[in-house]
Write a protein that holds these residues in place. Structure first.
Motif, mmCIF file in Angstrom:
data_model
loop_
_atom_site.group_PDB
_atom_site.id
_atom_site.type_symbol
_atom_site.label_atom_id
_atom_site.label_comp_id
_atom_site.label_asym_id
_atom_site.label_seq_id
_atom_site.Cartn_x
_atom_site.Cartn_y
_atom_site.Cartn_z
ATOM 1 N N THR A 1 57.857 88.383 47.475
ATOM 2 C CA THR A 1 57.539 87.714 46.206
ATOM 3 C C THR A 1 56.183 87.025 46.231
ATOM 4 O O THR A 1 55.785 86.400 45.246
ATOM 5 N N LYS A 2 55.483 87.119 47.361
ATOM 6 C CA LYS A 2 54.144 86.536 47.518
ATOM 7 C C LYS A 2 54.150 85.043 47.203
ATOM 8 O O LYS A 2 53.417 84.554 46.344
ATOM 9 N N THR A 3 55.010 84.355 47.915
ATOM 10 C CA THR A 3 55.185 82.917 47.733
ATOM 11 C C THR A 3 54.464 82.145 48.832
ATOM 12 O O THR A 3 54.652 82.430 50.020
ATOM 13 N N VAL A 4 53.646 81.191 48.463
ATOM 14 C CA VAL A 4 52.963 80.339 49.443
ATOM 15 C C VAL A 4 53.981 79.347 50.005
ATOM 16 O O VAL A 4 54.805 78.790 49.271
ATOM 17 N N LEU A 5 53.918 79.127 51.324
ATOM 18 C CA LEU A 5 54.932 78.329 52.000
ATOM 19 C C LEU A 5 54.359 77.076 52.656
ATOM 20 O O LEU A 5 53.224 77.071 53.138
ATOM 21 N N HIS A 6 55.191 76.050 52.666
ATOM 22 C CA HIS A 6 54.934 74.876 53.502
ATOM 23 C C HIS A 6 55.846 75.001 54.719
ATOM 24 O O HIS A 6 57.063 75.144 54.583
ATOM 25 N N ILE A 7 55.258 74.986 55.913
ATOM 26 C CA ILE A 7 56.035 75.149 57.148
ATOM 27 C C ILE A 7 55.793 73.963 58.067
ATOM 28 O O ILE A 7 54.642 73.657 58.428
ATOM 29 N N GLY A 8 56.877 73.283 58.410
ATOM 30 C CA GLY A 8 56.813 72.237 59.423
ATOM 31 C C GLY A 8 57.023 72.875 60.780
ATOM 32 O O GLY A 8 58.031 73.536 61.016
ATOM 33 N N TYR A 9 56.049 72.704 61.673
ATOM 34 C CA TYR A 9 56.006 73.480 62.918
ATOM 35 C C TYR A 9 55.748 72.566 64.102
ATOM 36 O O TYR A 9 54.927 71.651 64.034
ATOM 37 N N LYS A 10 56.460 72.837 65.182
ATOM 38 C CA LYS A 10 56.294 72.021 66.383
ATOM 39 C C LYS A 10 56.225 72.920 67.609
ATOM 40 O O LYS A 10 57.201 73.536 68.006
ATOM 41 N N LYS A 11 55.046 72.991 68.209
ATOM 42 C CA LYS A 11 54.877 73.756 69.442
ATOM 43 C C LYS A 11 55.655 73.102 70.575
ATOM 44 O O LYS A 11 55.984 71.916 70.520
ATOM 45 N N PHE A 12 55.915 73.872 71.604
ATOM 46 C CA PHE A 12 56.625 73.326 72.766
ATOM 47 C C PHE A 12 55.849 72.174 73.398
ATOM 48 O O PHE A 12 56.426 71.266 73.981
ATOM 49 N N THR A 13 54.525 72.229 73.277
ATOM 50 C CA THR A 13 53.679 71.210 73.916
ATOM 51 C C THR A 13 53.359 70.038 72.998
ATOM 52 O O THR A 13 52.718 69.079 73.422
#
Length: 336
Positions: free
Chosen positions: A167-179
């Protein structure tokens, strides 16, 4: 002989009918029984009753040895029955190739857990297994071992991410690397879902940084629609993007000629399963084989070299050789 699920369901339905010794069956009766059983296994919007030709072809396959059945099906006045009252195709034994094919199919399907269509398929295969008495893991553990299928963290995002890509939707992603100690927030224009080494990744345009980013699903903490952004399609082409890359890490650097020398013990593994489509065998003798590749130097390539470092050495480029050497020195220090 390739066989689809619908055909196998018909064979076993016909078998169940013909095992009823108190009667004989016309092709129409067998066809209706097949349609009823298909509805029982998986409800369908319309009933699909097999044609006369389909039932006759099914009988032909069951009589043959194509699937190892050799069913003693006889016909009298257009009606079918088993000549041997004790026969059942459930007594037919799966051979080694059958088990290998089933195991491969199960592994392929297992990689799609998290998508809606897998949830639709799962009950069909469970019913199929129980009704046909195929108990691979219970009855054949002495001959076949399957890798334990652990559900990866983040896999529940797969279907929604696929929908957002479509659907070509722009996303907000909360992301946490292992470090990382804190959650970071990204605005992503999603392009592609990619699986590598048992993990799923999302590739997309990073709105803040203006570059393509790769995010692992198992490190996502939040996924939601980003309001107020216009989707940027770009000219992303997965085949070109990963064309000279081993694994998932794209560095943006151009591909280089990678030369390695391997011993005779390891060479057959590369000859039978090339590391990359660019692989070339330059020369070999009784003890040493020399290969070249066109690859981007990334973490996955270094990991592969390190994993097999007791069988090979890097000839070029010098920066890859030096990086591997530093890691080997550190490993030696850790184990000394």
């Amino acid at each position: 002989m390739p066989v689809n699920l619908d055909a196998l369901l018909r064979y076993h339905t016909i078998n169940n009918c013909l095992q009823r010794r108190n009667r004989k069956w016309s092709w129409e009766e067998l066809a209706n029984a097949c349609a009823e059983y298909a509805d029982e296994v998986a409800h369908r919007d319309t009933r699909n009753i097999p044609s006369k030709r389909t039932i006759q072809n099914d009988i032909k396959v069951m009589r043959s040895g194509d699937l190892g059945y050799f069913a003693p099906i006889k016909t009298e006045n257009g009606q079918y029955f088993y000549e041997d009252p004790d026969y059942s195709i459930k007594n037919a034994t799966l051979n080694k190739n059958d088990f290998r094919a089933i195991g491969t199919a199960a592994k392929v399907l297992g990689q799609y857990r998290g998508f809606d269509f897998f949830n639709d398929l799962n009950p069909i295969y469970r019913k199929f297994e129980s009704k046909l008495y195929i108990k691979l893991q219970e009855e054949n553990q002495h001959a076949i071992s399957f890798e334990k299928d652990e559900e990866a963290r983040g896999i529940h995002y797969l279907q929604s991410l696929l929908n957002h890509i479509e659907t070509k939707t722009v996303l907000h992603i909360g992301y946490k690397k292992f470090t990382d100690s804190a959650l970071k927030h990204h605005i992503i224009h999603p392009y592609l879902l990619k699986e590598f080494d048992g993990r799923w990744y999302l590739l997309g345009w990073h709105d803040q940084g203006k570059y393509i980013i790769t995010l692992a699903l198992d490190r996502m903490e939040e996924v939601s629609e980003a309001v107020g952004y216009t989707y940027q399609e770009g000219n992303f082409n997965a085949e070109e993007y990963f064309g000279n890359t081993l694994g998932i890490t794209y560095t943006g650097q151009p591909a280089q000629t990678v030369g390695i020398e391997v011993d005779a013990d390891f060479a057959p593994f590369l000859l039978t399963k090339p590391l990359h489509k660019s692989q070339q065998l330059l020369c070999n003798d009784a003890h040493v084989y020399t290969f070249s590749f066109r690859l981007v130097i990334n973490q996955e390539l270094e990991n592969w070299v390190l994993a097999h470092s007791n069988h090979l050495k890097v000839l070029e480029p010098i920066e890859l050789k030096q990086s591997i050497l530093e890691k080997i020195k550190k490993a030696y220090h850790n184990f000394s």
